[in-house]
Design a protein around this motif. Structure first.
Motif, short mmCIF file in Angstrom:
data_model
loop_
_atom_site.label_atom_id
_atom_site.label_comp_id
_atom_site.label_asym_id
_atom_site.label_seq_id
_atom_site.Cartn_x
_atom_site.Cartn_y
_atom_site.Cartn_z
N GLU A 31 34.37 37.76 41.14
CA GLU A 31 34.65 38.28 42.34
C GLU A 31 34.75 37.31 43.45
OE1 GLU A 31 31.65 40.92 43.64
OE2 GLU A 31 32.41 42.68 42.63
N VAL A 32 36.19 36.91 43.78
CA VAL A 32 36.43 35.83 44.40
C VAL A 32 36.29 35.84 46.03
CG1 VAL A 32 38.23 34.82 42.57
CG2 VAL A 32 38.93 36.26 44.40
N THR A 33 36.15 37.18 46.33
CA THR A 33 36.09 37.39 47.83
C THR A 33 35.22 38.82 47.72
OG1 THR A 33 36.64 37.83 50.12
CG2 THR A 33 38.26 38.39 48.29
N SER A 34 34.37 39.07 48.98
CA SER A 34 33.73 40.51 48.99
C SER A 34 34.56 40.92 50.01
CB SER A 34 32.32 40.34 49.20
OG SER A 34 31.54 39.93 48.37
N SER A 35 35.55 40.48 50.64
CA SER A 35 36.30 41.16 51.82
C SER A 35 37.47 41.88 51.02
CB SER A 35 37.23 40.03 52.77
OG SER A 35 36.10 39.21 53.61
N CYS A 36 37.92 42.96 51.84
CA CYS A 36 38.78 43.88 51.22
C CYS A 36 39.44 44.65 52.23
CB CYS A 36 38.27 44.97 50.49
SG CYS A 36 39.25 45.99 49.32
N ASN A 37 40.87 44.70 52.08
CA ASN A 37 41.72 45.39 52.98
C ASN A 37 41.92 47.30 52.86
OD1 ASN A 37 42.91 45.05 50.75
ND2 ASN A 37 44.94 44.97 51.46
N ALA A 38 40.91 47.44 51.95
CA ALA A 38 40.71 48.98 51.92
C ALA A 38 39.43 49.39 52.09
CB ALA A 38 41.06 49.24 50.47
N ASP A 39 39.01 50.68 52.17
CA ASP A 39 37.63 51.06 52.56
C ASP A 39 37.64 52.58 51.45
OD1 ASP A 39 35.40 51.87 53.14
OD2 ASP A 39 36.05 52.69 55.14
N CYS A 40 37.46 52.03 50.15
CA CYS A 40 37.73 53.00 49.08
C CYS A 40 36.50 54.29 48.91
CB CYS A 40 37.84 52.46 47.82
SG CYS A 40 39.13 51.63 47.79
N ILE A 63 32.77 26.85 36.55
CA ILE A 63 31.70 27.97 35.86
C ILE A 63 32.53 28.65 34.78
CG2 ILE A 63 30.91 30.19 36.26
CD1 ILE A 63 30.44 29.18 39.38
N TYR A 64 33.90 28.57 34.89
CA TYR A 64 34.59 29.18 33.84
C TYR A 64 34.54 28.33 32.34
CZ TYR A 64 38.26 29.53 30.23
OH TYR A 64 39.02 29.23 29.24
N ARG A 65 34.66 26.99 32.50
CA ARG A 65 34.49 26.08 31.56
C ARG A 65 33.08 26.14 30.63
NH1 ARG A 65 38.02 23.47 34.89
NH2 ARG A 65 36.40 22.29 35.79
N LYS A 66 32.14 26.48 31.46
CA LYS A 66 30.70 26.40 31.19
C LYS A 66 30.54 27.71 30.37
CE LYS A 66 25.95 26.16 32.48
NZ LYS A 66 24.78 26.00 33.55
N LEU A 67 31.14 28.92 30.91
CA LEU A 67 30.86 30.05 29.91
C LEU A 67 31.94 30.22 28.85
CD1 LEU A 67 30.39 32.23 33.23
CD2 LEU A 67 28.77 31.67 31.52
N LYS A 68 33.33 29.72 29.38
CA LYS A 68 34.26 30.16 28.45
C LYS A 68 34.60 31.44 27.68
CE LYS A 68 34.51 25.05 26.84
NZ LYS A 68 34.36 24.17 25.79
N PRO A 69 34.81 32.44 28.40
CA PRO A 69 35.07 33.43 27.87
C PRO A 69 36.41 33.75 27.35
CG PRO A 69 35.25 33.61 30.28
CD PRO A 69 34.83 32.25 30.01
N VAL A 70 36.70 34.86 26.57
CA VAL A 70 38.00 35.10 26.12
C VAL A 70 38.85 35.71 27.24
CG1 VAL A 70 39.16 36.74 24.48
CG2 VAL A 70 37.02 36.02 23.92
N ALA A 71 38.42 36.49 28.18
CA ALA A 71 39.20 37.23 29.12
C ALA A 71 38.35 36.86 30.48
CB ALA A 71 39.56 38.55 28.66
N VAL A 72 39.06 36.70 31.51
CA VAL A 72 38.80 36.49 32.82
C VAL A 72 39.47 37.54 33.65
CG1 VAL A 72 38.76 35.14 34.96
CG2 VAL A 72 38.04 34.10 32.70
N GLN A 73 38.48 38.25 34.63
CA GLN A 73 39.21 39.20 35.75
C GLN A 73 38.98 38.58 37.16
OE1 GLN A 73 37.49 42.94 35.83
NE2 GLN A 73 38.71 43.67 34.21
N LEU A 74 40.04 38.33 37.84
CA LEU A 74 39.90 37.96 39.17
C LEU A 74 39.95 39.44 40.12
CD1 LEU A 74 42.15 34.86 39.33
CD2 LEU A 74 39.73 34.93 38.99
N SER A 75 38.58 39.43 40.76
CA SER A 75 38.51 40.92 41.48
C SER A 75 38.08 40.31 42.87
CB SER A 75 37.70 41.77 40.54
OG SER A 75 36.40 41.12 40.43
N GLY A 76 37.56 41.50 43.52
CA GLY A 76 36.98 41.27 44.75
C GLY A 76 36.01 42.52 44.90
N GLY A 77 36.04 42.95 46.19
CA GLY A 77 37.11 42.79 47.26
C GLY A 77 38.57 42.76 46.68
N GLU A 78 39.17 42.35 47.72
CA GLU A 78 40.67 42.25 47.35
C GLU A 78 41.08 40.59 47.13
OE1 GLU A 78 44.16 42.11 46.36
OE2 GLU A 78 43.41 44.08 46.45
#
Length: 330
Positions: A31-40, A63-78
């Protein structure tokens, strides 16, 4: 390019097997930010947070290099509110094509230029939310004109041969009669569609929850139709089994066996580790998360896409080559 794609798929598959053996997660959602331009209505985020503290691209990459997952989501917020989102993608993506990188967005800030820049930096899939097949989507997300923007933007991107746009729908009491129409709209736009289950864990709002005999009869018919459409080759990313489990989630009031912390986890904007978007717990590392939450976790209160593809046993995951499915259906 096709050969490169096959090589990257092999790398991802091998990374997945290695992660099972070493206890690393399959998927990490940043979650790269908790800010969002929506209010769902179905989300506990909404609005811009002034002075928000968040990790730099380099810190996210570490942090990614320490965890080394198969897949990464970039989410938020927006996530598109982050002006350095391209740098974040570059900080994560390895030269070998790992991880499979998914940007999850409401799409209002997405332009063709931004999409191409994200793709060039290493994003493999852009996942855009679609709650309704028409302007009801605007009211649900509190963004006037959002549906019209998506209706213009998505076909522009897919018309150029891009097959990496996926639409995501959280099934709720209010949209369960529109699931076929949402699939039709996704295909009209040249995109694919993935369904998940609404959970009231984030907001406490049970008015969107599906329960009671009448609701379940309606949902049963809708899920049956989606399963038939899937078998007929429609562009639905969920497997028939996961669609069935989605119905079971609402019928039974949950799905036991959550593997949050082990198979998947979330990293907050400031760098804490959390089991998922529904739990407000914060830990300093995956190890701390597992020791203090995952070992005694008995929560079954959600059935989101990440969880549905991470719940299977190692035998089933490898037998069905679920890693390959995971990176295309998260």
């Amino acid at each position: 390019m096709e050969k490169v794609g096959r090589i990257n798929a092999v790398r991802l598959y091998l990374r997945g097997n290695l992660n099972f053996l070493t206890g690393r997660p399959l998927v990490v959602s940043f979650e790269v930010t908790s800010s969002c331009n929506a209010d769902c209505r179905h989300c506990d985020k909404g609005g811009i947070i002034t002075g928000e503290k968040h990790l730099s691209p380099d810190e996210i990459g570490a942090i990614y290099r320490k965890l080394k997952p198969v897949a990464v989501q970039l989410s938020g917020g927006e996530p598109l509110l982050r002006e350095d989102i391209i740098e974040i993608v570059r900080a994560i993506k390895e030269k070998g094509g790992i991880p499979y990188l998914i940007l999850v967005s409401n799409g209002q800030l997405l332009t063709k230029e931004k999409y191409l820049a994200l793709k060039e930096a290493g994003v493999d899939q852009v996942s855009l939310s679609l709650d309704y097949p028409d302007e009801r989507h605007d009211e649900f997300r509190k963004i006037p004109g959002l549906f019209a923007h998506l209706e213009e933007m998505v076909p522009q991107l897919t018309a150029e041969g891009n097959n990496d746009i996926a639409l995501n729908t959280a099934i709720s009491k209010e949209n369960m009669t529109s699931l076929r129409e949402i699939c039709d709209k996704a295909e009209e736009w040249g995109a694919q569609i993935s369904y998940s289950a609404y959970s009231s864990l984030r907001t406490g709002d049970t008015s969107l929850s599906i329960s009671g005999e009448e609701d379940l009869r309606t949902l049963r018919a809708a899920i049956d139709e989606l399963q038939e459409m899937k078998r007929a080759g429609r562009r639905i990313r969920n497997t028939p089994a996961i669609l069935e489990n989605t119905f079971g989630f609402f019928r039974d009031g949950g799905v036991p066996g959550c593997k949050a912390g082990y198979r998947f986890l979330l990293v907050t904007p400031e760098g804490y580790h959390r089991p998922c978007a529904h739990k407000r717990l914060k830990y300093g590392s995956q190890k701390e998360l597992i020791e203090n939450f995952s070992r005694d976790n008995n929560c079954g209160g959600c059935y989101v896409a990440i969880r549905s593809y991470c719940d299977k046993s190692y035998y089933d995951l490898t037998r069905e080559q679920i890693i390959a499915r995971l990176i295309h259906q998260t």
